[in-house]
Design an enzyme around this catalytic site. Structure first.
Site, mmCIF file in Angstrom:
data_model
loop_
_atom_site.group_PDB
_atom_site.id
_atom_site.type_symbol
_atom_site.label_atom_id
_atom_site.label_comp_id
_atom_site.label_asym_id
_atom_site.label_seq_id
_atom_site.Cartn_x
_atom_site.Cartn_y
_atom_site.Cartn_z
ATOM 1 C CG ASP A 1 -2.013 1.106 1.335
ATOM 2 O OD1 ASP A 1 -1.447 2.287 0.794
ATOM 3 O OD2 ASP A 1 -3.075 0.835 1.628
ATOM 4 C CG HIS A 2 1.230 4.349 -3.258
ATOM 5 N ND1 HIS A 2 0.232 4.001 -3.689
ATOM 6 C CD2 HIS A 2 1.437 5.708 -3.066
ATOM 7 C CE1 HIS A 2 -0.449 5.172 -3.898
ATOM 8 N NE2 HIS A 2 0.248 6.161 -3.360
ATOM 9 C CG HIS B 1 -4.175 4.399 -0.379
ATOM 10 N ND1 HIS B 1 -3.241 3.458 -0.387
ATOM 11 C CD2 HIS B 1 -4.451 4.895 -1.837
ATOM 12 C CE1 HIS B 1 -2.739 3.387 -1.667
ATOM 13 N NE2 HIS B 1 -3.504 4.119 -2.492
HETATM 14 O O1 LIG Z 1 -3.643 3.777 -5.375
HETATM 15 C C1 LIG Z 1 -3.981 4.817 -5.653
HETATM 16 O O2 LIG Z 1 -3.333 6.010 -5.354
HETATM 17 C C2 LIG Z 1 -3.597 7.162 -6.145
HETATM 18 C C3 LIG Z 1 -3.323 8.580 -5.401
HETATM 19 O O3 LIG Z 1 -1.989 8.390 -4.710
HETATM 20 P P1 LIG Z 1 -1.343 9.457 -4.372
HETATM 21 O O4 LIG Z 1 0.206 9.128 -3.737
HETATM 22 O O5 LIG Z 1 -1.118 10.503 -5.557
HETATM 23 O O6 LIG Z 1 -2.196 10.424 -3.216
HETATM 24 C C4 LIG Z 1 -5.026 7.207 -6.890
HETATM 25 O O7 LIG Z 1 -4.872 8.251 -7.869
HETATM 26 C C5 LIG Z 1 -5.352 6.013 -7.666
HETATM 27 O O8 LIG Z 1 -6.552 6.191 -8.242
HETATM 28 C C6 LIG Z 1 -5.282 4.823 -6.651
HETATM 29 O O9 LIG Z 1 -5.479 3.777 -7.332
#
Ligand SMILES: O=C1O[C@H](COP(=O)(O)O)[C@@H](O)[C@H](O)[C@H]1O
Ligand SMILES: NC(=O)C1=CN([C@@H]2O[C@H](COP(=O)(O)OP(=O)(O)OC[C@H]3O[C@@H](n4cnc5c(N)ncnc54)[C@H](OP(=O)(O)O)[C@@H]3O)[C@@H](O)[C@H]2O)C=CC1
Length: 502
Positions: free
Chosen positions: A185-186, A248
């Site tokens: 989960d990045h 997230h």
């Molecule tokens: O995992 C995802 O995250 C992005 C948003 O990530 P961020 O680091 O830019 O806040 C989201 O645009 C995407 O739809 C989703 O799959």
């Protein structure tokens, strides 16, 4: 000594090497680790895909991605030339056993050249439907046998609902041990998310007031200005609830609400997060709708630019009922958080991009200052900004300068960008480094993913059983549908839209 010198030789094999994730995130992150001396000397990337690249063409393709997406901007010629030799490409089909034999041979020949066995990381940068065949074939071709030195990395979404996540966990743990599986989960790789552990558990100031006695409510916002871009095919089957809230946003909630771990280690931290997920109240029947709001964007304007409506996006069903915005009021039924609402919201095509946690404290129990009404008694507030700016704001009351005793809110502000210029590692840099060192603290354990699905399943089911009355219901460039204001206003609060810099 370079930090990378502590690392064992490593080979990262990327299923989906020719795809967007590898190009946009993984290879730029690995390149930055290389520049920061955080890769082992003996290191290789093997990109995989059906696209007919030669090593040279693949490297050129990645170089373009690097120039566009790396936080350091365009790669310097001499750095790139030294790095590019570590990159290899194999034309391969995930369904074809011959491809796995070739991967095995490539790994073996690198190890022979290095005269050392390497840690093998198999990164699944492929669509979720390909995880099962790839996992099975890695197993049947004995590529992940050595449990001490082979790892797999699985991207989100991990399953499409609770059932499919359970199925996937079962399947993966039949082939690999739990210690070999890194579920990404990045958000957990973001500096500001990790800083939450430090902020909460390395300071004595905040923890004593971090509970229902002092905190009135918590808000979590993960908003984006972008629409679905070229991911309509995936997004239309997912929506905001599965794409952002299940993973997230719930992770941010866990970091905010978790008890203090005894040790800083993977299982301890994951245990405390699972405790939070297990304590989240499960709604039934009408309660699901009473505690949530959903929306889909219609055409509008974002920062002076025209934006299409969701239903006009590429690969989206023109009659789609997929939500591009979701908001939920959660309660955590445990001693610390009883009756403290946690309002979360996430949406695309909002006026600002920001991931922010707001901790709203209660008012002081007694106010003694003359000429001061409740209006002037602004309660304390902590804003933790995760991205794009990273830092913390703490609001407190101060005396307004002057002869009389009047109050005025003031702020302490801590900003990572102010401190570290552009040196902040990207989330994927942190995570890839942890995978190489074998640290699973910032990755999801099987039970954690399943508990997170359990939390959102009442909404998934109720929303699909009862399509919304009217969609689209908010204009691109606004903060979502009207109902989302009601969700919080009926408790006497309002959404706080305050990133770090305003
Ligand atoms: O995992 C995802 O995250 C992005 C948003 O990530 P961020 O680091 O830019 O806040 C989201 O645009 C995407 O739809 C989703 O799959
Ligand atoms: N892109 C992003 O920013 C993010 C992506 N993710 C997740 O990462 C995963 C990959 O996403 P993304 O890179 O965007 O997807 P892409 O569609 O860009 O890439 C898919 C990759 O899969 C490969 N592929 C497809 N079928 C086969 C096959 N039969 N045999 C071999 N290779 C195959 C393609 O290679 P080829 O066409 O050469 O065969 C391509 O490299 C998804 O699960 C996504 O949800 C998660 C977070 C962010």
């Amino acid at each position: 000594m370079r930090s990378g010198d502590n690392l064992r030789p490593t080979i990262i094999t990327i299923f989906g090497g020719s795809g967007d994730l590898a190009n946009r995130k993984l290879v730029p992150a690995l390149y930055n680790l290389y520049l920061d001396d955080q890769l082992p000397e003996k290191f290789a990337i093997i990109g995989l895909g059906r696209t007919e690249y030669t090593d040279e063409k693949f490297r050129n393709y990645l170089r373009k991605g690097l120039d566009e997406f790396s936080r350091r901007g365009k790669a310097k010629k001499e750095d790139w030339n030294a790095f590019k030799d570590k990159i290899h490409y194999l034309i391969s089909d995930v369904f074809d056993d011959k491809s796995y034999q070739e991967i095995g041979q490539k790994i073996k020949s690198l190890e022979e050249e290095w005269e050392e066995t390497a840690i093998s990381v198999f990164y699944f940068a492929i669509s979720p439907s390909l995880i099962e065949p790839v996992a099975k074939k890695l197993g049947s071709n004995n590529l992940c046998d050595d449990k001490s030195c082979s790892r797999i990395v699985v991207e989100k979404p991990f399953g499409n609902d609770l059932e499919s996540a359970q199925y996937l966990n079962q399947l993966l743990t039949e082939i690999f041990s739990e210690e070999q599986i890194y579920r990404i989960d990045h958000y957990l790789g973001k500096e500001a998310v990790q800083n939450m552990l430090v902020f909460r558990f390395a300071n004595i100031l905040f923890e004593p007031v971090w509970n229902r006695n002092f905190i009135e409510h918590v808000q979590i916002t993960a908003s984006e200005t972008v629409g679905v871009e070229d991911r309509g095919g995936f997004y239309d089957k997912a929506g905001a609830l599965k794409d952002m809230i299940q993973n997230h946003v719930l992770q941010l909630l866990c970091f905010t609400a978790m008890e203090a771990p005894v040790h800083f280690n993977a299982d301890e931290i994951r245990n405390r997060k699972v405790d939070v997920l297990r304590a989240i109240r499960q709604y039934e029947g009408k309660e699901v709708f009473k505690n949530s709001a959903r929306g889909q964007y219609a055409k509008g304007w974002i920062k002076g630019e025209k934006a299409k409506g969701y239903r006009e996006e590429v690969k989206v069903d023109p009659k789609s009922y997929t939500e591009t915005f979701a908001a939920i009021r959660f309660f955590i039924d445990n001693w610390r958080w009883q009756n403290v609402p946690f309002y979360v919201r996430s949406g695309k095509r909002m006026p600002e991009k920001m991931s922010v946690i707001t901790i709203q404290f209660r008012s002081v129990p007694h106010q003694m200052f003359p000429n001061t009404t409740s209006e002037h008694m602004i309660p304390n507030r902590i804003i933790i900004s995760i991205s794009p700016s990273t830092g913390i704001r703490i609001r407190f009351q101060a005396k307004k300068m002057g002869l009389d005793m009047r109050l005025k809110p003031a702020e302490f502000k801590f900003s990572y960008s102010g401190m570290y210029e552009n040196d902040q590692p990207e989330a994927y840099e942190n995570l890839l480094h942890d995978i190489m060192t074998g640290d699973a603290t910032l990755f999801m354990r099987s039970d954690e993913v399943e508990e997170a699905w359990r939390v959102v399943m009442p909404f998934v089911r109720a929303w699909s059983d009862h399509p919304p009355g009217t969609f689209p219901n908010y204009t691109a460039g606004t903060w979502g549908p009207e109902e989302v204001e009601a969700l919080i206003a009926e408790d006497g609060f309002h959404w706080i839209t305050a990133p770090l810099e305003d």
